[in-house]
Scaffold this active site. Sequence first.
Site: not given
Ligand code: HMG
Ligand code: MG
Length: 307
Positions: A11-12, A203, A205, A236, A245
């Site tokens: 995933r990450d 966690h 990096h 990220c 990581n």
């Molecule tokens: P948004 O655009 O604000 O979502 O995104 P919304 O609720 O306004 O919906 C808009 C559209 O997106 C809609 O479709 C929804 O159906 C669709 P439309 O009606 O326009 O056709 N939608 C989705 N489709 C599929 N799957 C879904 C989904 N949700 C909405 N789940 C949202 C908000 C949170 C979804 C977006 O910002 C997003 O996906 N962000 C993820 C970013 C990400 O994955 N970042 C990396 C992970 S975090 C990380 O790495 C840190 C970590 O490792 C810890 C660390 O290192 O500190 C965990």
């Molecule tokens: Mg991370």
Amino acid sequence: MDVRIVEVGPRDGLQNETAVVPTNVKIELINRLSQAGLRFIEASSFVDPRWIPQLADAAEVLGGIARQPGVAYSALVPNLRGLERARGTALAEIAVFMSASESHNRKNINKSIAETYPVLEEVVQEAKRMGLRVRGYVSTVFGCPYEGDVPVSAAVKVTERLLNMGVYEVSIGDTIGVATPKQVREKFAVLVKAFTPGRLAAHFHDTRGTGLANVTAALDEGICTFDSSLGGLGGCPYAPGAAGNISTEDLVYLLHGMGYRTGVDLERLAEAGQYIQSRLGRQLPSRMLQAHCAAKRTSEGGDSSWR
Ligand code: HMG
Ligand code: MG
């Protein structure tokens, strides 16, 4: 003493690869990780595929893995739409995530911190109804790419809200790899006092090479769950400059050398690292993996390739 490792490479790690890794390679990677003895594997992410196209095949990946008994497969879920997509897959757990800093939270999930709580609350409740365990992440605890320093009080506040929602553990994230052992000791001392070590994971990096030193500092504070990525894959995409990581191979080598048990077979793990390195076509940052490849080259008669 046992240390629990949560493998987040599929995933990450893969969310930050520019190349989209074929689904069958992801499946083979996850199978090799479970065969190496990892018992907690974050396999993919049900975020919006327009935000993270690299993991758009989450359902196919979970549908294709050879499920090992005793292995908990997990995935990130940001909202109910993501949870619906995860329904019926091989998941035992999901993970919800948010940041300790306002700007990173907005860049990463398009909401303020206050707006995020009710979204995650309904995800946790519904996931529990589905029989899934829920883990939590707090990002940018040691620094934010947009705001710089983040006060520990911000991490305490978000961690408390997540635990009150019903997550079983909160993983404390150094998203951009700026932490040093002194800072790790200071922040974990506060967090451990507030929540006990058993409810927390670390966690790290390894952007600036302090990842393993930070592990030893967190161990000193009583933390015994660590997230890591095979080969040191990772980052990220919404934290500019964030590198991978800490590497699982390096972490396991360190822990075994210090007398901790992980249940991981280091040789099989390094073989898995070599597999994903060759499929990605680039040398991964794990030092243990490079030592393994060098030892193999020597025993095989001196081929100069890192593959
Ligand atoms: P948004 O655009 O604000 O979502 O995104 P919304 O609720 O306004 O919906 C808009 C559209 O997106 C809609 O479709 C929804 O159906 C669709 P439309 O009606 O326009 O056709 N939608 C989705 N489709 C599929 N799957 C879904 C989904 N949700 C909405 N789940 C949202 C908000 C949170 C979804 C977006 O910002 C997003 O996906 N962000 C993820 C970013 C990400 O994955 N970042 C990396 C992970 S975090 C990380 O790495 C840190 C970590 O490792 C810890 C660390 O290192 O500190 C965990
Ligand atoms: Mg991370």
